[in-house]
Design an enzyme around this catalytic site. Structure first.
Site, mmCIF file in Angstrom:
data_model
loop_
_atom_site.group_PDB
_atom_site.id
_atom_site.type_symbol
_atom_site.label_atom_id
_atom_site.label_comp_id
_atom_site.label_asym_id
_atom_site.label_seq_id
_atom_site.Cartn_x
_atom_site.Cartn_y
_atom_site.Cartn_z
ATOM 1 N N HIS A 18 3.033 9.469 0.254
ATOM 2 C CA HIS A 18 2.072 8.369 0.081
ATOM 3 C C HIS A 18 0.712 8.878 0.551
ATOM 4 C CE1 HIS A 18 0.189 4.455 0.995
ATOM 5 N NE2 HIS A 18 1.117 3.893 0.249
ATOM 6 N N LYS B 283 6.455 -4.519 5.895
ATOM 7 C CA LYS B 283 7.502 -4.140 4.942
ATOM 8 C C LYS B 283 8.883 -4.481 5.492
ATOM 9 C CE LYS B 283 4.734 -0.291 3.200
ATOM 10 N NZ LYS B 283 4.270 -0.767 1.901
#
Ligand code: PLP
Length: 446
Positions: free
Chosen positions: A160, A263
């Site tokens: 990422h 998350k």
């Protein structure tokens, strides 16, 4: 390549996933699993998430974007509201009752988050704004102090941007060299390439536990042990793992582990860096200000003990309190039970999506989590997402902050559906029906 440091052998094609090693340890006795919820009752879980009962464009919401941000259960919403309504004050500074309660709530959350990560010592948990800030903290503090122009750092092509750009910034500051482990055709890391790069004796190997685009579960223990054997430290980006897998940092053996609250059923704007205590003690502060000092003179200052040395200024207290409650919520569901539920859904989703003609699914079929990136014929992922949205189905479309990975596959982006504790097989059916309808629409206009 298998790695038993997670329960998500998930995706062994038949039968339930193996019982994870260390499952009870993950609960640590501090945030106990509730045996009453051992049998997964997804309806009972869904009612705890008020947002799931809303409609979008006149249709029941089908939320398939949990890899971007998961939803929050009532328990977290209520805990944050109680803090805001009844306990709000600044932490660590006051001796009055409210400040004492706020400080207790804040430090109690640190305990819950440490338990979630499998950290024996809560002082090894530094609260940050999220995974991004946690990685920036290490790159800036550890990197600034210990990395020079002659040093090498190994990353991977599936990182990422959060675990890539901070190292690019460090490289620009110090002149250190970055190298990238290749990704194989099936979306796993090429460990032979890792070995080749380790011959350079890098100072750090920084890699993701789970790919946010491919769902790949990387063999963390194996990579960490190879990194250590080559004299490198290991940083793991746990943003996509902490919500789904057992994240036992002691078993993983890594040196740094970064993850985000939003998350894993918590609020946005809060996350954590776990690091071995001696590393935190050796690292200089990341930011200066209140809270992180021991003594300040005009001529200079000394630092508070870890973790406070890294928590300058008034922190996101309500966020931290919600993060802690989210960790306890997940513990109450049972981390094994979460993996088992998601494992079953993942098998179902792979089967259903795999049967759709023209759909190209990325990532491995085994050793993966419940995130499904795909392209569908030549329909642009944004168009797909817009059409599905009209049916109340929320998926992600784009490069998912993985531009180098998209380049690797020579695509501009994918559509991505991702599941979580509240997801159902019916939602996967709704996605497949929506894709069938999208195919009709695009046949009509092409
Ligand atoms: N790393 C991975 C693998 C991610 O999926 C994400 C978010 O999508 C991040 C890092 C960044 O997390 P945050 O935006 O919470 O800092």
């Amino acid at each position: 390549m298998t790695d038993t440091n997670h329960p998500a052998g998930v995706l062994a094609p038949d039968g339930p996933p193996p019982v994870p090693e260390g499952a009870s340890q993950a609960d640590g006795g501090r945030a106990e699993a509730d045996p009453g919820t051992a049998a997964w009752d997804v309806a009972a879980i869904r009612v705890q998430f008020p947002i799931l009962s809303r409609e979008v464009h006149g249709r029941p919401l089908v939320y398939l974007d949990s890899a971007a941000s998961s939803q929050q259960p009532l328990r977290v919403l209520r805990r944050v509201a109680r803090y805001e309504r009844e306990q709000h004050a600044n932490v660590h500074r006051g001796v009055h009752q409210l400040s004492t309660e706020a400080t207790e709530a804040y430090e109690d959350a640190r305990l819950a988050v440490a338990t979630h990560a499998g950290a024996a010592d809560p002082a090894e948990i530094v609260f940050t704004r999220g995974t991004t800030e946690a990685v920036n903290l290490v790159a800036s503090s550890w990197g600034g102090a210990f990395i020079g122009a002659d040093d090498d750092i190994v990353l991977t092509k599936m990182e990422h941007h959060s675990n890539l750009v901070p190292w690019q910034l460090l490289a620009a500051r110090t002149g250190c060299r970055l190298h990238f482990v290749d990704v194989t055709a099936d979306g796993t890391l090429d460990l032979d390439d890792l070995d080749r790069l380790l011959e350079r004796r890098p100072r750090l190997v920084a890699f993701t536990h789970v790919s946010n685009s491919l769902g790949t579960i990387n063999p963390v223990r194996e990579i960490v042990s190879r990194a250590h054997a080559a004299g490198a430290l290991a940083l793991v980006d746990g943003a996509q793992a902490a919500p789904h897998l057992l994240t036992d940092v002691a078993r993983l053996g890594c040196d740094f582990y970064a993850f985000s609250g939003h998350k894993m059923c918590g609020p946005t704007g809060v996350g954590a860096l776990w690091a071995r205590r001696e590393l935190l003690e050796a690292m200089p502060p990341y930011q200066g200000g209140g809270e992180m000092i021991s003594e300040v003179k005009l001529e200079g200052s000394s630092w508070a003990k870890v973790p406070h040395k890294f928590e300058a200024g008034t922190p996101n207290i309500s966020g931290v309190v919600g993060f802690g409650e989210a960790a306890r919520f997940l513990a109450s569901l049972g981390r094994e039970a979460i993996a088992s539920h998601e494992g079953a859904l993942t098998r179902y989703a792979l089967e259903r999506l795999g049967a759709i003609e023209g759909l190209r699914l990325f990532g491995p079929m085994r050793e993966r989590t419940s995130v499904f990136s795909f392209t569908y014929g030549d329909v642009h992922p944004h168009d797909l997402s817009t059409i599905l949205d009209q049916r109340g189905i929320a998926i992600r479309a784009g490069h998912h902050c993985n531009q180098p990975l998209m380049d690797h596959y020579d695509i501009s982006g994918t559509a991505r559906a991702s599941l979580y504790v509240y997801s159902t097989a019916e939602e996967i059916d709704a996605l497949c029906d929506g894709l069938a309808m999208a195919a009709e629409v695009f046949r009509g206009i092409s």
